[in-house]
Write a protein that holds these residues in place. Sequence first.
Motif, PDB file in Angstrom:
ATOM      1  N   ASP A   1       0.875  -1.099   0.016  1.00 52.84           N
ATOM      2  CA  ASP A   1       0.174   0.150   0.031  1.00 52.84           C
ATOM      3  C   ASP A   1       0.889   1.199  -0.207  1.00 52.84           C
ATOM      4  O   ASP A   1       0.569   2.212  -0.836  1.00 52.84           O
ATOM      5  CB  ASP A   1      -0.764   0.085   1.200  1.00 52.84           C
ATOM      6  CG  ASP A   1      -2.153  -0.959   1.004  1.00 52.84           C
ATOM      7  OD1 ASP A   1      -2.370  -1.351   0.127  1.00 52.84           O
ATOM      8  OD2 ASP A   1      -2.452  -1.461   2.428  1.00 52.84           O
ATOM      9  N   VAL A   2       2.056   1.190   0.945  1.00 52.45           N
ATOM     10  CA  VAL A   2       2.707   2.530   0.920  1.00 52.45           C
ATOM     11  C   VAL A   2       3.380   2.682  -0.583  1.00 52.45           C
ATOM     12  O   VAL A   2       3.536   3.863  -1.014  1.00 52.45           O
ATOM     13  CB  VAL A   2       3.801   2.211   2.059  1.00 52.45           C
ATOM     14  CG1 VAL A   2       4.822   3.198   1.982  1.00 52.45           C
ATOM     15  CG2 VAL A   2       3.035   2.109   3.341  1.00 52.45           C
ATOM     16  N   ALA A   3       3.785   1.637  -1.164  1.00 53.09           N
ATOM     17  CA  ALA A   3       4.664   1.785  -2.396  1.00 53.09           C
ATOM     18  C   ALA A   3       3.699   2.255  -3.210  1.00 53.09           C
ATOM     19  O   ALA A   3       4.021   3.066  -4.194  1.00 53.09           O
ATOM     20  CB  ALA A   3       5.393   0.422  -2.843  1.00 53.09           C
ATOM     21  N   ALA A   4       2.342   1.563  -3.392  1.00 54.97           N
ATOM     22  CA  ALA A   4       1.461   2.260  -4.276  1.00 54.97           C
ATOM     23  C   ALA A   4       1.140   3.761  -3.993  1.00 54.97           C
ATOM     24  O   ALA A   4       0.954   4.549  -5.011  1.00 54.97           O
ATOM     25  CB  ALA A   4       0.045   1.452  -4.126  1.00 54.97           C
TER      26      ALA A   4
ATOM     27  N   ARG B   1      10.680   5.701  -0.114  1.00 53.30           N
ATOM     28  CA  ARG B   1      10.086   7.067  -0.455  1.00 53.30           C
ATOM     29  C   ARG B   1       8.653   7.089  -0.208  1.00 53.30           C
ATOM     30  O   ARG B   1       8.294   8.296   0.239  1.00 53.30           O
ATOM     31  CB  ARG B   1      10.336   7.008  -2.058  1.00 53.30           C
ATOM     32  CG  ARG B   1       9.761   8.552  -2.703  1.00 53.30           C
ATOM     33  CD  ARG B   1      10.047   8.844  -4.102  1.00 53.30           C
ATOM     34  NE  ARG B   1       9.833  10.094  -4.506  1.00 53.30           N
ATOM     35  CZ  ARG B   1      10.379  11.383  -4.296  1.00 53.30           C
ATOM     36  NH1 ARG B   1      11.398  11.326  -3.661  1.00 53.30           N
ATOM     37  NH2 ARG B   1       9.902  12.238  -5.060  1.00 53.30           N
ATOM     38  N   GLY B   2       7.854   6.205  -0.412  1.00 52.80           N
ATOM     39  CA  GLY B   2       6.571   6.282   0.096  1.00 52.80           C
ATOM     40  C   GLY B   2       6.181   6.371   1.384  1.00 52.80           C
ATOM     41  O   GLY B   2       5.426   7.041   1.769  1.00 52.80           O
ATOM     42  N   ALA B   3       7.238   5.603   2.424  1.00 48.24           N
ATOM     43  CA  ALA B   3       7.012   6.017   3.778  1.00 48.24           C
ATOM     44  C   ALA B   3       7.311   7.521   3.967  1.00 48.24           C
ATOM     45  O   ALA B   3       6.735   8.006   4.908  1.00 48.24           O
ATOM     46  CB  ALA B   3       7.878   5.048   4.364  1.00 48.24           C
ATOM     47  N   TRP B   4       8.208   8.035   3.438  1.00 44.67           N
ATOM     48  CA  TRP B   4       8.689   9.530   3.623  1.00 44.67           C
ATOM     49  C   TRP B   4       7.365  10.289   3.224  1.00 44.67           C
ATOM     50  O   TRP B   4       7.275  11.164   3.947  1.00 44.67           O
ATOM     51  CB  TRP B   4       9.748   9.936   2.751  1.00 44.67           C
ATOM     52  CG  TRP B   4      10.263  11.347   2.836  1.00 44.67           C
ATOM     53  CD1 TRP B   4      11.011  11.975   3.957  1.00 44.67           C
ATOM     54  CD2 TRP B   4       9.558  12.516   2.191  1.00 44.67           C
ATOM     55  NE1 TRP B   4      11.166  13.163   3.599  1.00 44.67           N
ATOM     56  CE2 TRP B   4      10.203  13.650   2.671  1.00 44.67           C
ATOM     57  CE3 TRP B   4       8.951  12.601   0.886  1.00 44.67           C
ATOM     58  CZ2 TRP B   4       9.945  14.998   2.083  1.00 44.67           C
ATOM     59  CZ3 TRP B   4       8.596  13.806   0.480  1.00 44.67           C
ATOM     60  CH2 TRP B   4       9.065  15.017   1.118  1.00 44.67           C
TER      61      TRP B   4
END
Length: 437
Positions: free
Chosen positions: A16-19, A276-279
């Motif tokens: 989900d975070v990556a998406a 990057r998604g988590a950032w």
Amino acid sequence: MAISDIPEYAHLSDADVAALGAELDQIRADIEADRGERDARYIRNTIRLQRGLDIAGRAMIAAGSTGGGRRRGAWWAGTASLGVAKIIENMELGHNVMHGQWDWMNDPEVHSATWEWDMVCAAPHWKHSHNYVHHKYTNVVGMDHDVGYKTLRVTRDEPWEPRWLAQPFLNLLLAAGFEWGIALHDLEVGEVIRGNKPKDVAIPQLKEFARKAGRQIGKDYVLFPALSGPNFKHTLTANLSANLIRNLWAYVVIFCGHFPDGAEKFTVDALDEETRGAWYLRQMLGTANFDSGPVMAFLSGNLSYQIEHHLYPDLPSNRLPEISVRVRELCDKYDLPYTTGPFLVQYAKTWRTIAKLSLPDKYLRDTADDAPETCSEAMFAVLGADDAVAPAEGPRRGLKSAIARVRAVRQERRRARKAAARKGADVTRIDRGDKAA
């Protein structure tokens, strides 16, 4: 205390975070591909407006410095015009130009490497403390020095000390002298005094600060008042007033974007292998907006869209309103909260946090993991394992829904405690979640 596992707190899987990150990357790519003449025209018109207000303000101050009646009205109008000019220069120009939002124009006048703003803080110092430290480590306790500006306790992750009792008063001083607080922020004078910052680094910075502050003091409080001759005092007070207007406005805008309820804090552990998604997700959870129309947004440097600014600090500020529409859609899609509210309400929440955290923790009602100003993934323990599992069908159940369920459980337990207290029953079983209590 603060959030240590961002995906767990957000109720999102790694996929989900990556998406989410990929969708936010696409927004960036779309805006970058669409930058052009209308954006360049916007910033150049803003520069012309700011300079016009500055010149008009100083002219009216000069005209209103003698006599009474209408001339006093001119002085007040001139002071207001100068104050607004300083606000625009600080918020929409200085802050945003030095973020590199207009570097793509390749205009040496409007470039992050050359812009120096109309305040006592030297541009290189601000770009380090703000662009590099704050935007990289947003709301990470112990890493982001903007969490309380080393002056205020805004999270319970900061242990209480008797000095915090004075923070409501210190908050007012910081608001009135905000440009000085920002100027001293990156210098870390306390670290220099304690010997923790090398002198070969500190001394050149202190000299650069002294030069910049000296130029600003000389311009606003010596040169322009001297040019007014016998009206020195009137011009001096007008410049003082204009700087105070700018300081108060900048302070309120910045605090509304970082310290109201819902602007979360994070531990250093949250940075472990951060993608990057988590950032992106940390920026969305750690910042807050306030509702604004076009004028309010312009005067705030479009920082009424603080969430969008933190996602894309180097994209042109005039594009943040349209970006916000797409970010809201993503928040709905992933069931994430989009933290915003009326301007005065957001600041009232900020002030409440500053006031209550001046007190020892024993006087605070909420827990360290579930308070308006500080939450962590531990707050969801009251839901149980079954409730934390997303449904196989139907709408996504993410952070926004989980927060709503926690609040419902807490309200139910409060009602149960009151009912049990009236019957003389043991309320501790209710606090443990014992439904038989």
